[in-house]
Design a protein around this motif. Structure first.
Motif, PDB file in Angstrom:
ATOM      1  N   TYR A 189       0.708  -1.029  -0.015  1.00 40.24           N
ATOM      2  CA  TYR A 189      -0.016  -0.026  -0.172  1.00 40.24           C
ATOM      3  C   TYR A 189       0.986   1.260  -0.095  1.00 40.24           C
ATOM      4  O   TYR A 189       2.056   1.224   0.249  1.00 40.24           O
ATOM      5  N   ASP A 190       0.352   2.418  -0.316  1.00 39.44           N
ATOM      6  CA  ASP A 190       0.929   3.728  -0.221  1.00 39.44           C
ATOM      7  C   ASP A 190       0.772   4.214   1.292  1.00 39.44           C
ATOM      8  O   ASP A 190      -0.230   4.732   1.681  1.00 39.44           O
ATOM      9  N   THR A 192       1.804   6.945   2.409  1.00 39.13           N
ATOM     10  CA  THR A 192       1.609   8.417   2.329  1.00 39.13           C
ATOM     11  C   THR A 192      -0.074   8.598   2.338  1.00 39.13           C
ATOM     12  O   THR A 192      -0.730   9.317   2.867  1.00 39.13           O
ATOM     13  N   LEU A 193      -0.764   7.840   1.277  1.00 38.42           N
ATOM     14  CA  LEU A 193      -2.308   7.955   1.334  1.00 38.42           C
ATOM     15  C   LEU A 193      -3.029   7.630   2.518  1.00 38.42           C
ATOM     16  O   LEU A 193      -3.898   7.853   3.043  1.00 38.42           O
ATOM     17  N   GLN A 298      -2.654   1.446  -8.684  1.00 35.28           N
ATOM     18  CA  GLN A 298      -2.324   1.770  -7.222  1.00 35.28           C
ATOM     19  C   GLN A 298      -1.407   3.045  -7.317  1.00 35.28           C
ATOM     20  O   GLN A 298      -1.435   3.848  -6.352  1.00 35.28           O
ATOM     21  N   ASN A 299      -0.386   3.039  -8.355  1.00 33.93           N
ATOM     22  CA  ASN A 299       0.412   4.291  -8.155  1.00 33.93           C
ATOM     23  C   ASN A 299      -0.141   5.573  -8.468  1.00 33.93           C
ATOM     24  O   ASN A 299      -0.141   6.598  -8.024  1.00 33.93           O
ATOM     25  N   GLN A 300      -1.561   5.403  -9.223  1.00 31.28           N
ATOM     26  CA  GLN A 300      -2.447   6.538  -9.375  1.00 31.28           C
ATOM     27  C   GLN A 300      -3.360   6.764  -8.372  1.00 31.28           C
ATOM     28  O   GLN A 300      -4.428   7.562  -8.534  1.00 31.28           O
ATOM     29  N   GLY A 301      -3.425   5.943  -7.214  1.00 30.13           N
ATOM     30  CA  GLY A 301      -4.104   6.285  -5.978  1.00 30.13           C
ATOM     31  C   GLY A 301      -5.697   5.626  -6.049  1.00 30.13           C
ATOM     32  O   GLY A 301      -6.723   5.973  -5.502  1.00 30.13           O
ATOM     33  N   THR A 320       6.293   5.305 -10.200  1.00 28.21           N
ATOM     34  CA  THR A 320       5.878   5.709  -8.846  1.00 28.21           C
ATOM     35  C   THR A 320       6.156   7.337  -8.812  1.00 28.21           C
ATOM     36  O   THR A 320       7.014   7.759  -8.979  1.00 28.21           O
ATOM     37  N   PHE A 324       4.358   9.113  -3.371  1.00 26.65           N
ATOM     38  CA  PHE A 324       3.925   7.734  -2.909  1.00 26.65           C
ATOM     39  C   PHE A 324       5.159   6.922  -2.349  1.00 26.65           C
ATOM     40  O   PHE A 324       6.195   7.026  -2.924  1.00 26.65           O
ATOM     41  N   THR A 325       4.550   6.322  -1.347  1.00 20.59           N
ATOM     42  CA  THR A 325       5.642   5.782  -0.556  1.00 20.59           C
ATOM     43  C   THR A 325       5.099   4.310  -0.359  1.00 20.59           C
ATOM     44  O   THR A 325       4.145   3.826   0.433  1.00 20.59           O
ATOM     45  N   TYR A 326       6.048   3.410  -0.958  1.00 23.24           N
ATOM     46  CA  TYR A 326       5.570   1.726  -0.557  1.00 23.24           C
ATOM     47  C   TYR A 326       5.786   1.358   0.706  1.00 23.24           C
ATOM     48  O   TYR A 326       6.817   1.680   1.255  1.00 23.24           O
TER      49      TYR A 326
END
Length: 473
Positions: A189-190, A192-193, A298-301, A320, A324-326
């Motif tokens: 997951y991200d 940051t999100l 996923q990278n695009q939220g 990425t 975006f922080t994996y």
């Protein structure tokens, strides 16, 4: 992985389909490779064994290396391992090539006994490793593991590796495959999100589904994977849940083709839990997408949780976006009485590398693996791929990425509670069937009962097929 277990790697990940086995496993391979015997096999290069050359490599013999171009890329080979080999054997030409379709490219060469010397067997069109071993096409790596380490004098290669590495590539008592990337699997997951929305990574199944409700309400697909080529990502987390519920012997029994292994309560409970996730929180449009397409979403939220191995961060590096922080978390506990803790994970040596026993330079192939297993070779690999290797201490002093940092933290939290399985690389027919059954379960309204029944029927067919060599652990 890694993938590398499309770029369906991998493997480890998984990363199995061999010489002729894209659709019909062992029969095509065995008929083509074994039937021809040693006819046409090349004369093999042989040098003098010395303390500095323990594998007896012929110093000017050409070495051919084929690397899968997937989530890990190929720069680790061209920029680290090949230069290392060339430094030791400057007279040797190293012929390098890369491919995204290993079986398609190499099947004819194995059939005609003209294979390359060292192969990275990974991707959605990888070769059936078990069938290759059965056909006598794979070099026994005992000499490699008994040889002295390239850069740790006085230590054998085998003594520099994470415990379990050699066993992961062993077939009926002999080591034939180097599983090089130490891959951890979980839900990515991200972070940051998640922090922005106040979403906390769940530990229990009720927390997981409650969070998925919140994520869906925010207009984001809570959980998904790519059905076109990455169904094994999903069956991996399903079986991770089964192992947590019933203990790691659930997976061992599946590996060993034990009667009824796919129909035990632990597998049924896990299948039912993930079927519900697919029905309520997945995206049916992703059935026809490839892994990189869903990963880009996923990278695009647009997707919150994505199941994968630790190659993911490197695979998506170009796509990425900033911010975006994996991060990765273990699969949540399904029940309140799981035999393994929530922190338990699937983690294993993966990303298969092997030496062709009928190549022109198998000793050079083993030497190449020795360079991969040096500390410098392993460190260079991790720097370029953001994936750990099976070489102990190779990341000491490295500044590592957020995803790899998260992977290491998850592995540390797991302690000794990590596990793996082998059936997917041993039996390509089962891997193919499980991908299809998993897609049906997740995307097409399948049930746990149908999934377990389908997989047990497939396992029974493999067990009863005398043309398929059986492996145990």
């Amino acid at each position: 992985m890694p993938p590398t277990p499309g770029v369906d790697r991998r493997t480890l990940l998984r990363r199995a389909a061999a010489v002729g086995l894209l659709a019909t496993p062992a029969a095509g391979l065995l008929g083509g490779c074994v039937g021809g015997g040693d006819a046409g096999a090349p004369q093999q290069a042989q040098g003098e064994k010395t303390a500095d050359n323990p594998l007896g490599v012929k110093e000017d013999a050409e070495l051919e290396v084929v690397i899968f171009n997937g989530g890990l890329g190929t720069k680790y080979a061209t920029d680290v391992h090949i230069p290392s080999y060339k430094q030791k054997f400057p007279k040797a030409n190293v012929k390098f090539s890369q491919t995204e379709e290993v079986a398609t490219v190499l099947q004819p060469r194995f059939t005609s006994n003209t294979p390359p010397d060292m192969i990275n067997n990974a991707g959605s069109k990888l070769m059936d490793q078990g069938a290759l071993v059965q056909a006598g096409q794979v070099q026994d790596l005992t000499e490699l593991f008994e040889a002295e380490s390239l850069d740790l004098p006085g230590k054998k290669v085998k003594d520099t590796l994470i415990p379990g590495t050699i066993e992961q590539g062993t077939f009926n008592g002999k080591p034939y495959v180097l599983n090089y990337a130490f891959t951890v699997f979980g839900l990515w997951y991200d972070s940051t999100l998640f922090e922005k929305n106040g979403w906390v990574p769940p530990k229990t199944w009720s927390e997981f589904t409650a969070l998925c409700d919140k994520i869906r309400a925010a207009g984001v697909t809570p959980y998904s994977y790519a059905g076109a080529n990455a169904a094994y990502y999903q069956y991996l987390v399903l079986l991770t849940s089964a192992a947590k519920i019933g203990g790691p012997d659930v997976l061992k029994n599946i590996d060993n083709l034990e009667d009824g292994a796919w129909q035990v309560d632990a597998v049924k409970q896990a299948a039912a839990a993930w079927a519900e996730i697919g029905a309520k929180y997945g995206n049916k449009a992703h059935l026809g997408l490839k892994h990189t397409e869903v990963q880009l979403q996923q990278n695009q939220g647009k997707v919150a949780f994505y199941p994968s191995g630790s190659w993911l961060e490197n695979e998506q590096a170009k796509d990425t976006p900033p911010g975006f922080t994996y991060a990765v978390m273990p699969v949540p506990s399904v029940t309140g009485s799981d035999k393994l803790p929530q922190t338990a994970i699937y983690a294993a040596a993966g990303e298969m590398y092997f030496v062709a026993s009928k190549g022109k330079n198998p000793r050079g192939g083993m030497e190449y693996l020795r360079h991969m297993l040096s500390k410098a070779g392993a460190k260079g690999f991790t720097e370029l791929t953001k994936v750990l290797t099976v070489v102990r201490g190779a990341t000491d002093g490295l500044t590592i990425s957020p995803g790899l940092t998260s992977s290491e933290a998850m592995l540390k939290a797991a302690g000794t509670d990590y596990f793996s399985y082998r059936w997917d690389t041993w039996y390509k027919k089962l891997d193919d069937e499980c991908r299809a059954a998993t897609n049906e379960l997740f995307f097409n309204g399948g049930t746990a009962e149908k999934f377990c029944e389908r997989m047990q029927k497939a396992a029974n067919a493999v067990k009863k097929d005398p043309s398929i060599q059986k492996f145990t652990r």
